[in-house]
Design a protein around this motif. Sequence first.
Motif, PDB file in Angstrom:
ATOM      1  N   ASN A 159       3.054  -7.762 -13.875  1.00 38.53           N
ATOM      2  CA  ASN A 159       3.344  -8.859 -12.966  1.00 38.53           C
ATOM      3  C   ASN A 159       4.061  -9.972 -13.722  1.00 38.53           C
ATOM      4  OD1 ASN A 159       0.587  -8.901 -14.122  1.00 38.53           O
ATOM      5  ND2 ASN A 159       0.503 -10.962 -13.298  1.00 38.53           N
ATOM      6  N   ALA A 160       4.888 -10.716 -12.995  1.00 44.99           N
ATOM      7  CA  ALA A 160       5.749 -11.723 -13.630  1.00 44.99           C
ATOM      8  C   ALA A 160       4.952 -12.783 -14.387  1.00 44.99           C
ATOM      9  CB  ALA A 160       6.626 -12.378 -12.570  1.00 44.99           C
ATOM     10  N   GLU A 161       3.733 -13.056 -13.948  1.00 43.56           N
ATOM     11  CA  GLU A 161       2.947 -14.144 -14.535  1.00 43.56           C
ATOM     12  C   GLU A 161       2.133 -13.717 -15.764  1.00 43.56           C
ATOM     13  OE1 GLU A 161       2.429 -14.267  -9.955  1.00 43.56           O
ATOM     14  OE2 GLU A 161       2.394 -12.785 -11.561  1.00 43.56           O
ATOM     15  N   PHE A 162       2.138 -12.419 -16.062  1.00 44.60           N
ATOM     16  CA  PHE A 162       1.272 -11.902 -17.130  1.00 44.60           C
ATOM     17  C   PHE A 162       1.535 -12.608 -18.459  1.00 44.60           C
ATOM     18  CE2 PHE A 162      -0.174  -8.512 -20.126  1.00 44.60           C
ATOM     19  CZ  PHE A 162      -1.487  -8.427 -19.696  1.00 44.60           C
ATOM     20  N   ASN A 163       2.776 -12.929 -18.716  1.00 44.48           N
ATOM     21  CA  ASN A 163       3.121 -13.606 -19.974  1.00 44.48           C
ATOM     22  C   ASN A 163       2.890 -15.107 -19.923  1.00 44.48           C
ATOM     23  OD1 ASN A 163       3.894 -11.241 -21.339  1.00 44.48           O
ATOM     24  ND2 ASN A 163       5.917 -11.295 -20.378  1.00 44.48           N
ATOM     25  N   ASP A 166      -3.116 -16.803  -4.172  1.00 43.59           N
ATOM     26  CA  ASP A 166      -2.440 -15.650  -4.770  1.00 43.59           C
ATOM     27  C   ASP A 166      -1.543 -16.033  -5.940  1.00 43.59           C
ATOM     28  OD1 ASP A 166      -3.666 -14.087  -2.858  1.00 43.59           O
ATOM     29  OD2 ASP A 166      -1.840 -13.037  -2.267  1.00 43.59           O
ATOM     30  N   VAL A 167      -0.821 -17.131  -5.828  1.00 44.87           N
ATOM     31  CA  VAL A 167       0.113 -17.514  -6.891  1.00 44.87           C
ATOM     32  C   VAL A 167      -0.612 -17.961  -8.156  1.00 44.87           C
ATOM     33  CG1 VAL A 167       1.957 -18.153  -5.293  1.00 44.87           C
ATOM     34  CG2 VAL A 167       0.311 -19.886  -6.033  1.00 44.87           C
ATOM     35  N   SER A 168      -1.903 -18.222  -8.049  1.00 44.37           N
ATOM     36  CA  SER A 168      -2.662 -18.770  -9.187  1.00 44.37           C
ATOM     37  C   SER A 168      -3.560 -17.752  -9.868  1.00 44.37           C
ATOM     38  CB  SER A 168      -3.508 -19.967  -8.715  1.00 44.37           C
ATOM     39  OG  SER A 168      -2.671 -20.993  -8.241  1.00 44.37           O
ATOM     40  N   MET A 169      -3.564 -16.497  -9.413  1.00 44.95           N
ATOM     41  CA  MET A 169      -4.379 -15.468 -10.074  1.00 44.95           C
ATOM     42  C   MET A 169      -3.449 -14.371 -10.589  1.00 44.95           C
ATOM     43  SD  MET A 169      -6.262 -13.450  -6.904  1.00 44.95           S
ATOM     44  CE  MET A 169      -7.635 -14.568  -6.771  1.00 44.95           C
ATOM     45  N   TYR A 170      -3.627 -14.018 -11.883  1.00 44.45           N
ATOM     46  CA  TYR A 170      -2.684 -13.046 -12.428  1.00 44.45           C
ATOM     47  C   TYR A 170      -3.168 -12.285 -13.644  1.00 44.45           C
ATOM     48  CZ  TYR A 170      -1.530 -17.593 -14.651  1.00 44.45           C
ATOM     49  OH  TYR A 170      -1.583 -18.831 -15.255  1.00 44.45           O
ATOM     50  N   MET A 171      -4.470 -12.184 -13.876  1.00 47.40           N
ATOM     51  CA  MET A 171      -4.924 -11.404 -15.029  1.00 47.40           C
ATOM     52  C   MET A 171      -6.317 -10.807 -14.837  1.00 47.40           C
ATOM     53  SD  MET A 171      -6.209 -14.233 -17.878  1.00 47.40           S
ATOM     54  CE  MET A 171      -7.011 -12.978 -18.886  1.00 47.40           C
ATOM     55  N   PHE A 172      -6.514  -9.626 -15.449  1.00 46.40           N
ATOM     56  CA  PHE A 172      -7.834  -9.073 -15.731  1.00 46.40           C
ATOM     57  C   PHE A 172      -8.055  -9.217 -17.231  1.00 46.40           C
ATOM     58  CE2 PHE A 172      -6.907  -6.315 -11.933  1.00 46.40           C
ATOM     59  CZ  PHE A 172      -7.992  -6.700 -11.163  1.00 46.40           C
ATOM     60  N   THR A 173      -9.310  -9.052 -17.676  1.00 47.53           N
ATOM     61  CA  THR A 173      -9.610  -9.090 -19.104  1.00 47.53           C
ATOM     62  C   THR A 173      -9.919  -7.682 -19.621  1.00 47.53           C
ATOM     63  OG1 THR A 173     -12.017  -9.355 -18.894  1.00 47.53           O
ATOM     64  CG2 THR A 173     -10.657 -11.366 -18.787  1.00 47.53           C
ATOM     65  N   PHE A 199      -6.604 -17.568 -23.569  1.00 44.09           N
ATOM     66  CA  PHE A 199      -7.028 -16.299 -22.967  1.00 44.09           C
ATOM     67  C   PHE A 199      -6.081 -15.144 -23.283  1.00 44.09           C
ATOM     68  CE2 PHE A 199      -8.659 -19.406 -19.604  1.00 44.09           C
ATOM     69  CZ  PHE A 199      -9.937 -19.451 -20.142  1.00 44.09           C
ATOM     70  N   ALA A 200      -5.002 -15.411 -23.995  1.00 47.71           N
ATOM     71  CA  ALA A 200      -3.982 -14.387 -24.230  1.00 47.71           C
ATOM     72  C   ALA A 200      -4.543 -13.178 -24.984  1.00 47.71           C
ATOM     73  CB  ALA A 200      -2.809 -14.982 -25.011  1.00 47.71           C
ATOM     74  N   GLY A 201      -5.539 -13.400 -25.834  1.00 48.22           N
ATOM     75  CA  GLY A 201      -6.095 -12.314 -26.623  1.00 48.22           C
ATOM     76  C   GLY A 201      -6.969 -11.353 -25.839  1.00 48.22           C
ATOM     77  N   VAL A 202      -7.361 -11.718 -24.623  1.00 46.72           N
ATOM     78  CA  VAL A 202      -8.236 -10.842 -23.830  1.00 46.72           C
ATOM     79  C   VAL A 202      -7.569 -10.340 -22.561  1.00 46.72           C
ATOM     80  CG1 VAL A 202     -10.327 -11.912 -24.739  1.00 46.72           C
ATOM     81  CG2 VAL A 202      -9.344 -12.759 -22.585  1.00 46.72           C
ATOM     82  N   LYS A 203      -6.325 -10.739 -22.301  1.00 49.23           N
ATOM     83  CA  LYS A 203      -5.665 -10.255 -21.082  1.00 49.23           C
ATOM     84  C   LYS A 203      -5.416  -8.759 -21.213  1.00 49.23           C
ATOM     85  CE  LYS A 203      -0.859 -11.210 -22.463  1.00 49.23           C
ATOM     86  NZ  LYS A 203       0.372 -11.970 -22.152  1.00 49.23           N
TER      87      LYS A 203
END
Length: 330
Positions: free
Chosen positions: A128-132, A301-308, A138-142
């Motif tokens: 997804n576009a927002e993943f980065n 929707d626009v504000s959620m974009y990751m699982f851990t 939190f980048a280390g657990v995405k």
Amino acid sequence: MKKLFLLTCTLLTLFSCTTDTPNLETENETFSISAKEGDSLVTNERNCASQDILEHELKKNPELSLKIEKIEEFSKKVIIKDIFEIFPIQIEIPVVINVLYRTSAENISLSQIQSQIDVLNQDFNGANAEFNQVPGIFAGVKANVGITFVLDRVIRKQTTRTEWAVLNEEMKKTSFGGIAPTSPTNKLNLWVCTLSGGILGYAKTPGTALDLDGVVIDSRYLGTNGRATAPFHKGRTATHEIGHWLNVRHIWGDSTCGNDLVSDTPSHNAANYGSPIFPHYSTCPGNPIEMTMNFMDYTNDVSMYMFTNGQKDRMRAQFLPGGYRYSFIQ
């Protein structure tokens, strides 16, 4: 083959514990039922009924808690042993879309349906576009969960019902004008209809009855085009609900500073709504920054974009030998 045999043997020491031909053609049926009174609500606040459904079922069937406990035991053991790294598995989930409609607008297009499949494949594969854009903390657990979804078929059924109540789950029962699930042991059934009470959707927890297994989404909150309605028009309602279907809980653990059984998500006071400004601090012990961009929160929707990674492990555990959804990869 040797790896699969070794994996099966390994898991059996940890824990003791079906396919159709793909068809993308629409199947049509007609069924009339008396319309219910009341208006179906369009909501600006996320409302998922998965936990309500689970609590309702636990009251009816106390033995269900033992089944869920066994699933949790299995998940903990395979996660501790890090079986995923030893035996990586490819997971592809066929999706059956069951559309119940009264109006032409409710009879959503194949384009809207396909847009939802596309979103799922992006969200569950870190594409997804927002993943980065995940904040550095939190980048280390995405996680790239590594699950692919394929549209198997679309089944459409006309009704005169204006909306469908959640707790009775009549949309899944032919005797009430619904559509029975197709091969629930190896296909994800996703019902699309107009839900009552402002509910966006809900999912069945692993361990509950297979004849009702799957996910239900209001047609106004599915996919990214057609009838999809802001602020839930980016397909994230289905991502959230399928997370539940794969044994991931709400990030706040459904109680104040509750436990979602995942080690790499911070404690949340409660659900977050709308589009919170980062950083949003919790008042739970340690005052952690809340992971408001997690798919298992209640934000727009626009504000959620990751699982851990921890959520990923809980999902993938379901597909190992002895796991609740192992039949999907056989």
